[in-house]
Design an enzyme around this catalytic site. Structure first.
Site, short mmCIF file in Angstrom:
data_model
loop_
_atom_site.label_atom_id
_atom_site.label_comp_id
_atom_site.label_asym_id
_atom_site.label_seq_id
_atom_site.Cartn_x
_atom_site.Cartn_y
_atom_site.Cartn_z
N THR A 181 42.52 38.92 46.04
CA THR A 181 42.95 38.00 44.99
C THR A 181 42.44 38.45 43.62
O THR A 181 41.25 38.70 43.46
CB THR A 181 42.37 36.60 45.31
OG1 THR A 181 42.78 36.23 46.62
CG2 THR A 181 42.87 35.57 44.30
N GLU A 182 43.36 38.55 42.66
CA GLU A 182 43.03 38.92 41.28
C GLU A 182 42.30 40.26 41.21
O GLU A 182 41.52 40.50 40.30
CB GLU A 182 42.18 37.82 40.62
CG GLU A 182 42.77 36.41 40.71
CD GLU A 182 44.04 36.22 39.88
OE1 GLU A 182 44.31 37.09 39.02
OE2 GLU A 182 44.76 35.23 40.09
N LEU A 183 42.53 41.13 42.19
CA LEU A 183 41.89 42.45 42.28
C LEU A 183 40.36 42.34 42.31
O LEU A 183 39.66 43.28 41.90
CB LEU A 183 42.34 43.37 41.15
CG LEU A 183 43.80 43.82 41.16
CD1 LEU A 183 44.02 44.93 40.12
CD2 LEU A 183 44.24 44.33 42.53
#
Lengths: 425, 399
Positions: B145-147
């Site tokens: 998630t979100e890198l």
């Protein structure tokens, strides 16, 4: 007897207890053959009009050139001296501008304003401006209606009351529901204070909603005690039977209902909640209302890690208020400064035991309520815990509290109000 | 030949309805169905459908020379099935070409990697299964998630059996190093890392239509020129971005579709780049070194940290309360409780509670259905309170 009454709001459009009190009072007066002509800045069309003839201030036509306003124009200019409506000028320059342009403003005004004024009807940033324009309309109302007494509620309408008095020559009664000290602590807004004091000085009688307020009026505004009378507020008996609301939560519910502002003491409620939850986690706290301290309060609740036990219900009105009381086991009003405080009466009417601060006007008359100092968070937590856990106590408070509050009728308060009217006729 | 690696993030949260105190314990419906359907349909028509068609056309035209990858959250997939089956079909058509790789992520586009290894592993497992079911391929590359990435998170991902993960090429982590190489995890060197080239990615995702930008208007000539300026020894340019860039964040009028349509031809004719999927690069490239990331990074905001989702009092309280009930939830069997448990974990709910409105405020506000972070917190906590009651009841009925 006929009263010209100036208010600022009326149910169902209310931003505070003032509207509710005005409604109750007018209904009470009606029972004693007092007719009320109620002037309010903006009528939305769905107000309850059974008790009063509501005049929408925006509908009044004004002819500025009429000589009757000359006296008033002098006054409005006088009042503008203390106002901050012209930005970016120092006090001396400001005064000079006002004095020089006094009559010019008269001629420029009538080209700007049409015959009808539009009032926003809400407390807003141009409030001072609104108050003045409202006063202007008031003199038109006073000139075209018959009445015996003028009754003005809170400082917002005092200018209107004075204008009506000067036009009609009838006696003026002003009603202090709250003082600037209640609203702002010691950091009073000088403009507001001046309007309040001027209104009370010009008035023939001043009504205060509690002895607490009466004392402030005498001590901090220097008003002659002989013309200041305490008239306690009341509460309308509930028309609906106490409904049973479906309880979604098993835990007992402790409620705060009111504006979330400094003078209502929401922060003390939060701190007390944490203390109670430390003893017994199976309780829910609800804060219903909004205000400038709401965000800070939400943050504090998160910080105290009770987000799953302390809920925010937003601003409630009408049926939702009844529903909230229907779900409550204890009602708390920890006000730092409360001229009267009508909400605990509404709670008691719904069989909810109450904890109130000693710094509230309503504490002067209530017997069946727990009273604590607003700053005494331990005592507050103690009272809440006691009412939740010791059934003998809560049972007693519910039964006698209901009885007590049912006897605080507007009908009875209105007798006192009528006596005050009669004393100046 | 050097590589361009496109990865597009597709995500939609289940937005919550206005849920009041009075609803707690009486109403267990949490989602704003109308809003979710409306937004899904809007994005489908403006972005997903036209852009999928564009990609399909390009793959048909260039064959194996043009490839892209997607990560699609489980909450987006569920909403495709409910509100936009046509979008799902168009993704399937892309999957069938064999030129599109689907990555694994947490099912709910959630943040368990920061809180619970068990929950993290479980959600990735469910997501992997869903991708297999829908697209007939088993994800071998992971994107969080979100890198969000740290050494520790990378180690957990390696344990789950992935040998490649994507993350941000954050300046404060890379220092003088270039994002245009393959790296490895500092704890477990078996996990390879591809890092986002944020300058070139953001030229497309954020700056493309910004008229105050010195390089506006951007053209394929300019963009390929920048690619050619890259040090010849460097191996890969990772262009990672939200898929909603195309048509939703950058409107069709900006020329974003035409830019993408023209890009491959320009790349082929004027550079020695080609297009690869992440897993191809995992086979092809040798890592140059390990990269040390002791504290989690993300692709968000200037700081590239977690403060958009966690860190203020509101976010921490909501996040901690949510994960405090995980053990109890695991004892529940009601499928609706398990579904809500995942949907309530979606990172967007915490993003709405963010209070740092200053430098990145515009982006935050754009995606935020609430007027203030405080409203977001109140609404979420009311729902979570109801959810906790349900969990308590369901769990005790079995004890």
């Amino acid at each position: 007897m006929k009263v010209l009454m100036f208010g600022w709001e009326f149910p169902p459009h209310i931003s505070g207890g003032l509207g509710t009190a005005c409604f109750g009072l007018t209904k009470g007066l009606m029972k004693h053959d007092v007719e009320v002509l109620f002037v309010v800045p903006k009528a939305y069309g769905d107000e309850n009009q059974e008790a009063v003839r509501l005049i929408n201030a925006s509908d009044i036509s004004i002819d500025f050139k009429d000589s009757i306003y000359e006296e008033y124009w002098r006054r409005i200019t006088y009042m503008e001296i203390g106002s901050n409506l012209i930005p970016y000028v120092g006090p001396e320059e400001f005064k000079r501008i006002i004095e020089a342009s006094e009559l010019e403003s008269l001629s420029s005004e009538d080209s700007i304003l049409s015959k009808n004024f539009e009032f926003s009807g809400k407390y807003g940033t141009d409030l001072m401006d609104e108050v003045k324009r409202y006063a202007l309309v008031a003199s038109a109302v006073a000139a075209t209606n018959d009445f015996d007494v003028i009754h003005a509620h809170d400082w917002l309408t005092y200018s209107a009351g004075i204008a009506a008095k000067s036009v009609s020559g009838k006696p003026l009664v002003v009603h202090m529901h709250a003082t600037e000290f209640d609203r702002s602590g010691e950091n009073v807004n000088q403009n507001v204070y001046d309007i309040e004091r001027h209104g009370m000085e010009e008035a023939d009688r001043v009504m205060a909603v509690s002895n607490l307020t009466r004392n402030i009026v005498i001590e901090k505004y220097g008003i002659n005690p002989d013309k200041v009378f305490t008239v306690y507020n009341a509460v309308e008996p509930s028309e609906k039977p106490n409904l049973q609301y479906q309880r979604g939560v098993r835990e007992k519910v402790v409620t705060f209902l009111g504006r979330v502002t400094f003078q209502k003491g929401p922060d003390y409620f939060v701190e007390a909640a944490r203390k109670v939850l430390d003893k017994d986690p199976n309780i829910r706290f609800v804060m219903a209302g909004s205000g400038d301290m709401l965000n800070k309060t939400i943050k504090r609740v998160a910080e105290l890690k009770m987000g799953d036990r302390f809920h925010f219900a937003g601003f409630l009105k009408g049926d939702d208020v009844d529903r909230m009381f229907g779900l409550s086991d204890v009602f708390v009003m920890p006000s730092v400064s409360e001229p009267f405080g009508i909400v605990p009466l509404e709670a008691m009417r719904s069989n909810v035991p109450v904890v109130i601060s000693k710094q509230s006007g309503v504490a002067e008359i209530l017997v069946h309520a727990l009273k604590v100092d607003f700053w005494d968070v331990d005592a507050l937590a103690d009272s809440i815990y006691g009412l939740l856990h010791y059934e003998g106590l809560s049972k007693m408070f519910k039964q006698y509290g209901k009885e007590e509050v049912d006897n605080l009728k507007w009908e009875n308060a209105a007798i006192k109000v009528k006596e005050v009217y009669q004393s100046v006729l | 030949m050097k590589s361009i690696c496109f990865y597009f993030q597709v995500h939609q949260p289940y937005r919550l309805r206005t849920y009041r105190f009075f609803d707690i314990g009486t109403n267990h419906h949490y989602y704003d169905e109308q809003q979710n359907r409306f937004i899904m349909r809007r994005v489908a028509d403006k972005c997903y459908l036209p852009m999928n068609q564009l990609l399909l056309d390009m793959i048909n035209e260039y064959g194996s020379a043009f490839k892209v990858s997607f990560s699609i959250s489980g909450t987006a997939l569920d909403q495709f099935q409910a509100y936009a089956p046509d979008v799902l079909d168009s993704f399937r058509a892309l999957a069938d070409t064999g030129n599109v790789e689907f990555l694994a992520e947490t099912y709910a586009h959630a943040l368990p990697s920061l809180k619970s290894k068990e929950e993290f592993t479980e959600q990735v497992g469910i997501h992997r299964k869903k991708i297999e079911e829908l697209f007939g391929q088993t994800p071998v590359t992971f994107r969080n998630t979100e890198l969000i990435y740290s050494d520790e998170i990378g180690e957990m991902v390696a344990e789950m059996g992935f040998n490649l993960m994507l993350t941000e090429g954050a300046k404060h982590v890379l220092g003088w190093k270039s994002p245009n190489y393959m790296y490895t995890n500092a704890i477990n060197p078996k996990l390879k890392l591809l890092l986002k080239n944020f300058r070139l990615s953001d030229d497309i995702a954020f700056r493309f239509s910004e008229q105050s930008w010195g390089e506006w208007p951007m053209t394929t000539e300019k963009f390929v020129g920048w690619l050619n300026e890259i040090d010849p020894r460097e191996e890969v340019v990772n262009l990672f971005m939200d898929y909603e860039t195309f048509g939703e964040h950058q409107w069709p009028e900006t020329g974003i579709f035409e830019f993408m349509r023209a890009l491959p031809a320009r790349v082929f004719s004027h550079s020695d780049f080609t297009f690869n999927t992440p897993s191809e690069l995992g086979e092809k490239l040798q890592p140059v070194s390990a990269i040390h990331v002791p504290y989690p990074i993300s692709w968000a905001d200037e700081e590239r940290d977690l403060t958009a989702w966690l860190g203020n009092e509101l976010q921490d309280e909501a996040f901690d309360k949510l994960y405090s009930i995980r053990e109890k939830v695991k004892k529940c069997q009601d499928p609706e409780i398990l579904r809500d448990w995942r949907y309530l974990q979606t990172s967007d709910h915490f993003y709405y509670m963010c209070t740092k409105w200053f430098s990145d405020g515009d982006v935050h506000k754009y995606f935020n259905p609430y007027g203030t972070p405080y409203e977001a917190f109140i609404n979420y906590m009311n729902i979570l309170s109801d959810f906790m009651i349900r969990v308590e009841q369901d769990k005790s009925s079995k004890d």
